[in-house]
Design a protein around this motif. Structure first.
Motif, PDB file in Angstrom:
ATOM      1  N   THR A 201      20.349  41.336  25.680  1.00 22.55           N
ATOM      2  CA  THR A 201      21.353  40.643  24.757  1.00 22.55           C
ATOM      3  C   THR A 201      22.725  41.295  24.988  1.00 22.55           C
ATOM      4  O   THR A 201      23.580  40.359  25.288  1.00 22.55           O
TER       5      THR A 201
ATOM      6  N   ASP B 213      22.107  27.776  21.572  1.00 21.82           N
ATOM      7  CA  ASP B 213      21.534  29.014  21.878  1.00 21.82           C
ATOM      8  C   ASP B 213      20.076  29.005  21.690  1.00 21.82           C
ATOM      9  O   ASP B 213      19.468  28.556  20.633  1.00 21.82           O
TER      10      ASP B 213
ATOM     11  N   THR C 218      17.101  31.770  19.610  1.00 18.45           N
ATOM     12  CA  THR C 218      18.177  32.617  18.955  1.00 18.45           C
ATOM     13  C   THR C 218      17.873  33.934  18.445  1.00 18.45           C
ATOM     14  O   THR C 218      18.799  34.860  18.452  1.00 18.45           O
TER      15      THR C 218
ATOM     16  N   LEU D 269      23.823  36.054  19.634  1.00 18.60           N
ATOM     17  CA  LEU D 269      24.572  35.162  20.653  1.00 18.60           C
ATOM     18  C   LEU D 269      24.968  34.104  20.053  1.00 18.60           C
ATOM     19  O   LEU D 269      26.399  33.653  20.525  1.00 18.60           O
ATOM     20  N   ALA D 270      24.683  33.595  19.125  1.00 14.99           N
ATOM     21  CA  ALA D 270      25.112  32.420  18.403  1.00 14.99           C
ATOM     22  C   ALA D 270      26.269  32.636  17.760  1.00 14.99           C
ATOM     23  O   ALA D 270      27.352  32.224  17.558  1.00 14.99           O
TER      24      ALA D 270
ATOM     25  N   VAL E 206      28.003  25.865  16.647  1.00 12.60           N
ATOM     26  CA  VAL E 206      27.047  26.249  17.416  1.00 12.60           C
ATOM     27  C   VAL E 206      25.642  25.859  16.737  1.00 12.60           C
ATOM     28  O   VAL E 206      25.463  26.093  15.588  1.00 12.60           O
TER      29      VAL E 206
ATOM     30  N   ALA F 189      21.760  26.770  16.654  1.00 15.91           N
ATOM     31  CA  ALA F 189      20.709  27.914  17.234  1.00 15.91           C
ATOM     32  C   ALA F 189      19.066  27.666  16.735  1.00 15.91           C
ATOM     33  O   ALA F 189      19.040  27.212  15.781  1.00 15.91           O
TER      34      ALA F 189
ATOM     35  N   LEU G 235      23.242  28.813  25.901  1.00 16.21           N
ATOM     36  CA  LEU G 235      22.705  29.941  26.257  1.00 16.21           C
ATOM     37  C   LEU G 235      21.391  30.229  26.066  1.00 16.21           C
ATOM     38  O   LEU G 235      20.605  29.734  25.267  1.00 16.21           O
TER      39      LEU G 235
END
Length: 217
Positions: free
Chosen positions: A16, A36, A39, A44-45, A56, A58, A100
């Motif tokens: 991560t 993401d 998630t 990361l989100a 974003v 997720a 991501l």
């Protein structure tokens, strides 16, 4: 960043942090739409939202992860929408500027689908069950000049990932590398990995890599 987490949800750790570092190096253009995949806690989100993303999304197959990530986003009042499901089968309507992924990549016997927390790491006999699906779907998830960032172990053949992404018309390269000692899951499987020739005798570390793939204009 302090996060709510439970034992049922994959916690942020070495892979991560490595992906977060690559995200920081890549930067996020103001107003970007971010996806993401898998998630987990939403780390990361949330990082992408704090860095300036307009929106974003997720996604996680684990309902526990959806709840945890949703609470973490709500507590910080960040523009993160968390939804359950398989991100590689969802119809999002519009493409993303950044995707991501910290997918499952640990080789396992593959005789039955992973259950519970193991869904966050078990990925078939070669560790590529989810990676291959990502490589096939990511091109249509990315907007023009969009970027894909994914972390994986070299135990799951990072070179094969580069080849697959390039076959899909993306410009792909390894942008981060880091050696990391085996965690509990790989320690338990070390003997089997040695028998299969995936690690050297006595090896108890893996190399993590972050792969960046860009979609041309």
């Amino acid at each position: 960043m302090r996060l709510l987490r439970t034992s049922a949800v994959y916690r942020p750790q070495g892979d991560t942090w490595l992906l977060a570092r690559a995200l920081g190096d890549a930067g996020i253009k103001p107003g970007s739409r971010v996806l993401d995949v898998g998630t987990g806690t939403g780390f990361l989100a949330l990082t992408a939202a704090r860095a300036g993303a307009r929106e974003v999304t997720a996604v996680d197959v684990s309902l526990s992860a959806v709840v945890v990530a949703g609470v973490n986003a709500w507590l910080r009042r960040l523009p993160v929408r968390v939804q359950p499901g398989d991100a590689l089968e969802c119809d999002f309507g519009e493409p993303f500027d950044l995707v991501l992924a910290n997918p499952p990549y640990v080789p396992c016997d593959g005789t039955r689908p992973p259950r519970g927390a193991a869904r966050a790491w078990d990925a078939g006999p070669d560790g590529r069950a989810v990676i291959e699906r990502l490589c096939a779907r990511v091109p249509e998830l990315l907007a023009s000049r969009g970027t894909f960032l994914m972390v994986q172990s070299d135990l799951a053949d990072a070179d094969a990932t580069l080849v697959r992404l390039r076959e899909e018309g993306l410009k792909a390269a390894v942008v981060e590398r880091q050696q990391q000692a085996f965690g509990p899951v790989l320690e338990q499987r070390a003997a089997v990995l040695e028998e299969r020739g995936l690690i050297q005798p006595g090896q108890r570390w893996e190399e993590l890599v972050v792969i960046r793939a860009d979609r041309p204009r």
